[in-house]
Design a protein around this motif. Structure first.
Motif, PDB file in Angstrom:
ATOM      1  N   ASN B  95       0.807  -1.228   0.000  1.00  0.00           N
ATOM      2  CA  ASN B  95       0.000   0.000   0.000  1.00  0.00           C
ATOM      3  C   ASN B  95       0.837   1.274   0.000  1.00  0.00           C
ATOM      4  O   ASN B  95       0.391   2.311   0.484  1.00  0.00           O
ATOM      5  N   LEU B  96       2.053   1.178  -0.546  1.00  0.00           N
ATOM      6  CA  LEU B  96       2.915   2.368  -0.541  1.00  0.00           C
ATOM      7  C   LEU B  96       2.249   3.551  -1.251  1.00  0.00           C
ATOM      8  O   LEU B  96       2.198   4.667  -0.753  1.00  0.00           O
ATOM      9  N   ASN B  97       1.703   3.245  -2.411  1.00  0.00           N
ATOM     10  CA  ASN B  97       1.059   4.306  -3.184  1.00  0.00           C
ATOM     11  C   ASN B  97      -0.159   4.848  -2.450  1.00  0.00           C
ATOM     12  O   ASN B  97      -0.399   6.052  -2.416  1.00  0.00           O
ATOM     13  N   ALA B  98      -0.904   3.907  -1.819  1.00  0.00           N
ATOM     14  CA  ALA B  98      -2.120   4.315  -1.109  1.00  0.00           C
ATOM     15  C   ALA B  98      -1.772   5.200   0.086  1.00  0.00           C
ATOM     16  O   ALA B  98      -2.438   6.206   0.332  1.00  0.00           O
ATOM     17  N   SER B  99      -0.699   4.829   0.821  1.00  0.00           N
ATOM     18  CA  SER B  99      -0.345   5.610   2.011  1.00  0.00           C
ATOM     19  C   SER B  99       0.175   6.993   1.621  1.00  0.00           C
ATOM     20  O   SER B  99      -0.061   7.976   2.306  1.00  0.00           O
ATOM     21  N   GLU B 100       0.879   7.066   0.490  1.00  0.00           N
ATOM     22  CA  GLU B 100       1.352   8.370   0.002  1.00  0.00           C
ATOM     23  C   GLU B 100       0.149   9.255  -0.336  1.00  0.00           C
ATOM     24  O   GLU B 100       0.095  10.421   0.022  1.00  0.00           O
ATOM     25  N   ALA B 101      -0.849   8.621  -1.003  1.00  0.00           N
ATOM     26  CA  ALA B 101      -2.056   9.367  -1.375  1.00  0.00           C
ATOM     27  C   ALA B 101      -2.817   9.818  -0.129  1.00  0.00           C
ATOM     28  O   ALA B 101      -3.316  10.945  -0.061  1.00  0.00           O
ATOM     29  N   LEU B 102      -2.847   8.931   0.885  1.00  0.00           N
ATOM     30  CA  LEU B 102      -3.554   9.252   2.131  1.00  0.00           C
ATOM     31  C   LEU B 102      -2.872  10.421   2.851  1.00  0.00           C
ATOM     32  O   LEU B 102      -3.533  11.359   3.312  1.00  0.00           O
ATOM     33  N   SER B 103      -1.540  10.344   2.896  1.00  0.00           N
ATOM     34  CA  SER B 103      -0.778  11.403   3.551  1.00  0.00           C
ATOM     35  C   SER B 103      -1.018  12.742   2.856  1.00  0.00           C
ATOM     36  O   SER B 103      -1.231  13.774   3.499  1.00  0.00           O
ATOM     37  N   GLU B 104      -0.979  12.693   1.535  1.00  0.00           N
ATOM     38  CA  GLU B 104      -1.214  13.914   0.758  1.00  0.00           C
ATOM     39  C   GLU B 104      -2.630  14.417   0.992  1.00  0.00           C
ATOM     40  O   GLU B 104      -2.856  15.612   1.160  1.00  0.00           O
ATOM     41  N   ASN B 105      -3.570  13.468   1.046  1.00  0.00           N
ATOM     42  CA  ASN B 105      -4.967  13.799   1.283  1.00  0.00           C
ATOM     43  C   ASN B 105      -5.144  14.523   2.622  1.00  0.00           C
ATOM     44  O   ASN B 105      -5.826  15.549   2.717  1.00  0.00           O
ATOM     45  N   GLN B 106      -4.478  13.981   3.665  1.00  0.00           N
ATOM     46  CA  GLN B 106      -4.595  14.591   5.002  1.00  0.00           C
ATOM     47  C   GLN B 106      -4.045  16.015   5.006  1.00  0.00           C
ATOM     48  O   GLN B 106      -4.642  16.928   5.560  1.00  0.00           O
ATOM     49  N   ARG B 107      -2.872  16.183   4.371  1.00  0.00           N
ATOM     50  CA  ARG B 107      -2.252  17.512   4.332  1.00  0.00           C
ATOM     51  C   ARG B 107      -3.139  18.504   3.597  1.00  0.00           C
ATOM     52  O   ARG B 107      -3.375  19.620   4.048  1.00  0.00           O
ATOM     53  N   LEU B 108      -3.672  18.031   2.447  1.00  0.00           N
ATOM     54  CA  LEU B 108      -4.497  18.931   1.647  1.00  0.00           C
ATOM     55  C   LEU B 108      -5.831  19.237   2.326  1.00  0.00           C
ATOM     56  O   LEU B 108      -6.350  20.329   2.205  1.00  0.00           O
ATOM     57  N   ARG B 109      -6.358  18.237   3.076  1.00  0.00           N
ATOM     58  CA  ARG B 109      -7.609  18.473   3.813  1.00  0.00           C
ATOM     59  C   ARG B 109      -7.397  19.548   4.881  1.00  0.00           C
ATOM     60  O   ARG B 109      -8.234  20.429   5.060  1.00  0.00           O
ATOM     61  N   GLU B 272       5.748  20.716   2.874  1.00  0.00           N
ATOM     62  CA  GLU B 272       5.510  20.122   1.545  1.00  0.00           C
ATOM     63  C   GLU B 272       4.441  20.883   0.773  1.00  0.00           C
ATOM     64  O   GLU B 272       4.603  21.152  -0.398  1.00  0.00           O
ATOM     65  N   ASP B 273       3.332  21.199   1.455  1.00  0.00           N
ATOM     66  CA  ASP B 273       2.236  21.895   0.783  1.00  0.00           C
ATOM     67  C   ASP B 273       1.985  23.241   1.441  1.00  0.00           C
ATOM     68  O   ASP B 273       2.009  23.348   2.668  1.00  0.00           O
TER      69      ASP B 273
END
Lengths: 166, 343
Positions: B95-109, B272-273
């Motif tokens: 789930n490396l890709n999924a966790s990266e997406a989740l992390s990005e999702n949390q930051r952007l949220r 990062e963001d």
């Protein structure tokens, strides 16, 4: 023929600079990470002599000073001086010899550090040299030594490749 | 004989050219440092060609960073439970890709939440694609530029607080000077209502991770752990954005002033963001509660009205004081013609 060699070098410089500014900071320590442009200048100076070393210093310095928004001219000046200095040893060492570039990495990093801090001091900043040696120079030397062999090998092999296919 | 002389002449010419370039660059360093001259066209062109490579490497670096974070987490689990660690390792790898997406999702949220709450600002979200290798100065590159509505001197924030401002907007990327940069100076206030002391937060070249709040009078009401917000003076940074809190207070050498070491609310090493404030307005006032017209509460309304008038007088006085302080600051800045300008 010459254009091909120049283009190949331009692509190598851009790729290495992009890696230095966007990928390698992830493994940085307290904001300090490896300076590939400095290693590239030193290795080019060893392989091609002081004229190419100065030219490489000029190109990498311009790239760094224009794109990072740092103190303009500091990188150009320091890289050119370092390219000139290490280029003078070009005909005294074996170019295949990888130990000398590795041993020269701490010296190049120290020269770079003192040139830039001296310029900043002359501009008017109060510099705490001892503190900066601990926080900037020490980690920088470790990073430079760790990457010097790789970069020198890359420059040496790339030079042979460019000459063969250029 | 003549050939060797020709070669010697050529070599001398090249050496002269090198010395000339070095002298020219050395002069440029001091001229640029004193006059703050910029060559935007050259910088923008280079940034334009460099940005695709930086974006690619930055994306890859984000993945590597996420991977290294996962590895660290797994090492902790190993000490607790070997079997569970193996299982987590497999899941992480899958789930490396999924966790990266989740992390990005949390930051952007988090960023989006701030964006929705801060109704007085119009913002553009951006990611950092470039950093410097050595911390002489603190400038980062973001993946938004003139095409996205970003322009010079716009403030850059995260949901946690102030990041810096745009110093050079390119077509699709921009340079952000962080508040840690020694050339940056931000007009600020102590947030505590009974204090409201004004000062300037500027980067410290000797301690790149902790800026200083300078020009604080020695007898001013400033304590450790006081929160600092932007004052809004100068026009670059909108008022009320959190900068950090006072970590330590030290007296200046002259004896009349003191300075505070600031712990920024934003963690610049893990930045990062960000969001660029492209438009800012005064925060809208809270809606007034509906007043029920009846004989019984007429007297209460009058008393409320008197209170509100008293309150508005106090606010007016406070605003006058701040304007006065701003004028004094501007006068001081005008005197310090050699230093950077306070934003």
């Amino acid at each position: 023929m010459k254009l091909n060699i120049i283009l190949s070098w331009a692509i190598l410089i851009i790729l290495m600079y992009a890696a230095q500014t966007s990928l390698l900071p992830y493994i940085g320590y307290n904001g300090v990470s490896v300076n590939l442009m400095l290693l590239l200048t030193v290795s080019t100076a060893f392989v091609h002599g002081y004229k190419h070393g100065v030219l490489m210093g000029l190109v990498t310095g311009i790239l760094q000073d224009f794109t990072t928004g740092s103190y303009f001219g500091c990188s150009i000046f320091s890289y050119m001086i370092i390219g000139l200095f290490f280029g003078k040893f070009s005909d005294r060492i074996f170019k295949e010899q990888l130990l000398f570039p590795v041993l020269s990495a701490p010296l190049a990093a120290t020269m770079y550090f003192f040139i830039v801090t001296s310029l900043l001091f002359l501009i008017g900043y109060k510099i705490d040299f001892l503190h900066m040696i601990q926080t900037i120079l020490q980690p920088l030397i470790i990073y430079q030594v760790a990457f010097s062999w790789l970069i020198h090998k890359l420059v040496y092999d790339f030079d042979k490749f460019a000459k063969r296919h250029g | 004989m003549s050939r060797s002389r020709k070669e010697k002449n050529q070599s001398q010419n090249k050496t002269a050219a090198i010395i000339f370039i070095l002298a020219f660059v050395l002069c440029s360093i001091f001229i640029v440092a004193k006059t703050n001259v910029q060559v935007p066209a050259a910088g923008k062109t280079m940034m334009f060609f460099l940005s695709p490579f930086q974006k690619t490497f930055s994306w890859f670096g984000g993945g590597v960073s996420e991977l290294s974070g996962s590895v660290e987490e797994m090492q902790n689990l190993q000490s607790e439970n070997e079997t569970l660690r193996e299982e987590v390792k497999k899941l992480r790898a899958e789930n490396l890709n999924a966790s990266e997406a989740l992390s990005e999702n949390q930051r952007l949220r988090a960023l989006l939440g701030y964006k929705q709450n801060a109704t007085q600002f119009d913002m553009v979200a951006a990611s950092i694609v470039g950093r410097e290798s050595v911390t002489w100065s603190s400038v980062v590159t973001i993946n938004r530029g003139l095409l996205d509505g970003v322009a010079d001197n716009m403030a850059v924030v995260t949901e946690l607080g102030l990041v810096g401002h745009i110093v050079e907007a390119g077509l699709n990327t921009s340079k952000v000077q962080l508040i840690l940069d020694p050339r940056s100076s931000v007009g600020t206030l102590i947030q505590r209502p009974e204090s409201r002391v004004a000062g300037i937060v500027e980067g410290d070249i000797n301690n790149p991770n902790a800026p200083k709040m300078v020009n604080i009078p020695k007898d001013a009401d400033v304590k450790e752990d006081d929160m600092i917000v932007t004052s809004g003076f100068g026009g670059v940074y909108p008022k009320g954005i959190v900068v950090g809190k006072i970590k330590e207070i030290h007296n200046d050498e002259g004896g009349l002033l003191k300075h505070g070491i600031v712990a920024t609310t934003v963690n610049f090493e893990k930045l990062e963001d960000v969001a660029v404030i492209i438009e800012s307005r005064e925060a809208p006032p809270d809606p007034l509660p509906p007043v029920i017209q009846s004989e019984a509460n007429t007297e209460v309304d009058a008393a409320e009205l008197a209170k509100q008038m008293e309150l508005s007088k106090q606010v007016q006085q406070e605003v006058r004081d701040r304007v006065k302080q701003a004028q004094i600051q501007q006068l001081e800045q005008a005197k310090q013609s050699g230093g950077g300008t306070a934003n």
